[in-house]
Design an enzyme around this catalytic site. Structure first.
Site, mmCIF file in Angstrom:
data_model
loop_
_atom_site.group_PDB
_atom_site.id
_atom_site.type_symbol
_atom_site.label_atom_id
_atom_site.label_comp_id
_atom_site.label_asym_id
_atom_site.label_seq_id
_atom_site.Cartn_x
_atom_site.Cartn_y
_atom_site.Cartn_z
ATOM 1 N N ASP A 141 0.851 -1.190 0.000
ATOM 2 C CA ASP A 141 0.000 0.000 0.000
ATOM 3 C C ASP A 141 0.888 1.242 0.000
ATOM 4 O O ASP A 141 1.850 1.331 0.776
ATOM 5 C CB ASP A 141 -0.905 -0.011 1.237
ATOM 6 C CG ASP A 141 -1.900 1.131 1.218
ATOM 7 O OD1 ASP A 141 -2.937 0.993 0.568
ATOM 8 O OD2 ASP A 141 -1.635 2.171 1.878
ATOM 9 N N ASP B 4 -1.534 9.712 -10.469
ATOM 10 C CA ASP B 4 -1.468 8.657 -11.483
ATOM 11 C C ASP B 4 -0.022 8.352 -11.872
ATOM 12 O O ASP B 4 0.368 7.183 -12.015
ATOM 13 C CB ASP B 4 -2.263 9.068 -12.725
ATOM 14 C CG ASP B 4 -3.764 9.047 -12.499
ATOM 15 O OD1 ASP B 4 -4.203 8.502 -11.464
ATOM 16 O OD2 ASP B 4 -4.504 9.575 -13.352
ATOM 17 N N ASN C 43 -2.426 12.908 -3.273
ATOM 18 C CA ASN C 43 -3.372 13.416 -4.267
ATOM 19 C C ASN C 43 -3.872 14.803 -3.887
ATOM 20 O O ASN C 43 -4.037 15.684 -4.749
ATOM 21 C CB ASN C 43 -4.560 12.460 -4.411
ATOM 22 C CG ASN C 43 -4.302 11.359 -5.426
ATOM 23 O OD1 ASN C 43 -3.480 11.506 -6.326
ATOM 24 N ND2 ASN C 43 -5.000 10.248 -5.283
ATOM 25 N N HIS D 66 -4.502 14.744 -8.863
ATOM 26 C CA HIS D 66 -4.710 13.357 -9.295
ATOM 27 C C HIS D 66 -3.813 12.966 -10.470
ATOM 28 O O HIS D 66 -3.452 11.795 -10.606
ATOM 29 C CB HIS D 66 -6.189 13.139 -9.650
ATOM 30 C CG HIS D 66 -7.081 13.126 -8.451
ATOM 31 N ND1 HIS D 66 -7.206 12.026 -7.636
ATOM 32 C CD2 HIS D 66 -7.867 14.093 -7.911
ATOM 33 C CE1 HIS D 66 -8.048 12.298 -6.646
ATOM 34 N NE2 HIS D 66 -8.459 13.550 -6.786
ATOM 35 N N GLU E 69 -4.534 2.369 -4.499
ATOM 36 C CA GLU E 69 -3.084 2.461 -4.330
ATOM 37 C C GLU E 69 -2.497 1.187 -3.758
ATOM 38 O O GLU E 69 -1.371 1.187 -3.241
ATOM 39 C CB GLU E 69 -2.725 3.650 -3.428
ATOM 40 C CG GLU E 69 -3.165 3.519 -1.989
ATOM 41 C CD GLU E 69 -4.577 4.036 -1.724
ATOM 42 O OE1 GLU E 69 -4.856 4.386 -0.576
ATOM 43 O OE2 GLU E 69 -5.387 4.091 -2.675
#
Length: 325
Positions: A189, A206, A197, A202, A233
């Site tokens: 994780d 990505d 973010n 965002h 994630e």
């Protein structure tokens, strides 16, 4: 066999007939010819070569061709494959052909009959027709394989997705259960990813996930190991034949690879992106389903987060045994 090449298996008890048919078929430039003198050898050749087309004499030393074709089709049905198998056309060769023989041959799984002695012109025409169909089938099969690959790839990170992970875990679980080999899982994780973010947007998130996915993939050195995007994630790693010690080493290698990316994260561990890893392993897979091993890895991941993140954790032996029972 090279792309565009076809292999034809000739099954005939007569060496002279095999030589004659082989000489005729050699006129086809994209064809290789193999031979078998009886049904037993034919089955071995088919298992080893998976020919594109089979020519079978109706009368063989160890039985008749119709019975051989029945065995071939039964073998195809019993195959345990994740993808559909390519159809292998069969042409019978017989000096006598009547309606009853044709009916029995087609029902058994044959596709055509040729009268012996075989006309060279007719033989080559029939073979070309069958191979055209085989060629189209290859194209369909390749398209099917590409679609399957697309359906199991994560669109963002271009590594396998959750569907692939679920299918592969089930397959490897069964294989390791059958062989008695250990199986390990790692759940990963990205630490404080929501905050990442919120701070960087965002689009940056990505790009971060893509970089993490690539680093995780490059940390795997064996072809049988695989990493998939588990969701959001989170990533999941399957390590067949790897024990707990080996899985911990892989997890630590992955943790270091993520830190070495040095992706800035003001609210991350020491101002960089990091990941937490939960490891679980089991050697005795006979009494517990794969979901229990996955649950143990998830509990290990929770422990890694609870103990400060950017670390690899495994449940204590007693706790891990409890989660696997």
């Amino acid at each position: 066999m090279p792309a565009g090449k076809y292999e034809i298996l000739v099954v005939d008890s007569s060496a002279a007939n095999r030589a004659l048919l082989g000489e005729c078929l050699s006129q086809l430039g994209d064809v290789d010819v193999a031979f078998a003198q009886d049904g037993g050898e034919a089955i071995q050749q088919i298992a080893a070569r998976s020919p594109s087309l089979v020519l079978i004499d109706i009368h063989l030393h160890d039985g008749n061709g119709i019975e051989l074709v029945r065995r071939i089709r039964n073998r195809e049905i019993l195959k345990d494959e994740s993808e559909f198998s390519l159809w292998m056309p069969v042409i019978f060769l017989s000096p006598l052909i009547d309606d009853d023989m044709v009916a029995r041959g087609i029902i058994a799984g044959g596709d055509d009959f040729l009268h012996k002695p075989v006309s060279e012109v007719i033989l080559l025409a029939k073979v070309r027709a069958m191979l055209r169909i085989v060629g189209m089938q290859r194209e369909i099969h390749a398209a099917h394989r590409r679609l399957k690959q697309i359906s199991t790839l994560d669109g963002l990170t271009c590594i396998p997705n959750r569907r692939y992970f679920d299918d592969t875990l089930n397959t490897e679980w069964k294989r390791c259960q059958r062989t008695g080999a250990p199986l390990s899982l790692i759940l990963c994780d990205v630490d404080y990813f929501k905050q990442f973010n919120d701070i960087y947007g965002h689009q940056a998130g990505d790009l971060c996930l893509k970089a993490v996915a690539n680093a995780l993939s490059e940390s795997l050195f064996r072809v049988e190991d695989s990493v998939a995007r588990y969701g959001g994630e989170e990533f999941a790693v399957i390590l067949p034949g790897t024990d707990l010690r080996g899985a911990n080493a892989v997890g630590e290698r992955m943790r270091t690879a993520i830190r070495d990316l040095r992706i800035p994260h003001t609210q991350g561990i020491k101002a960089f992106v990091s990941c937490s890893f939960g490891v679980a392993a089991s050697r005795n897979l006979s009494d517990c389903p794969a979901e229990q091993l996955l649950r143990s890895a998830d509990q290990s991941l929770y422990q890694a987060k609870k103990r400060g993140r950017n670390r690899v954790e495994t449940l204590a032996p007693a706790a891990q045994m409890a989660s696997l029972t």
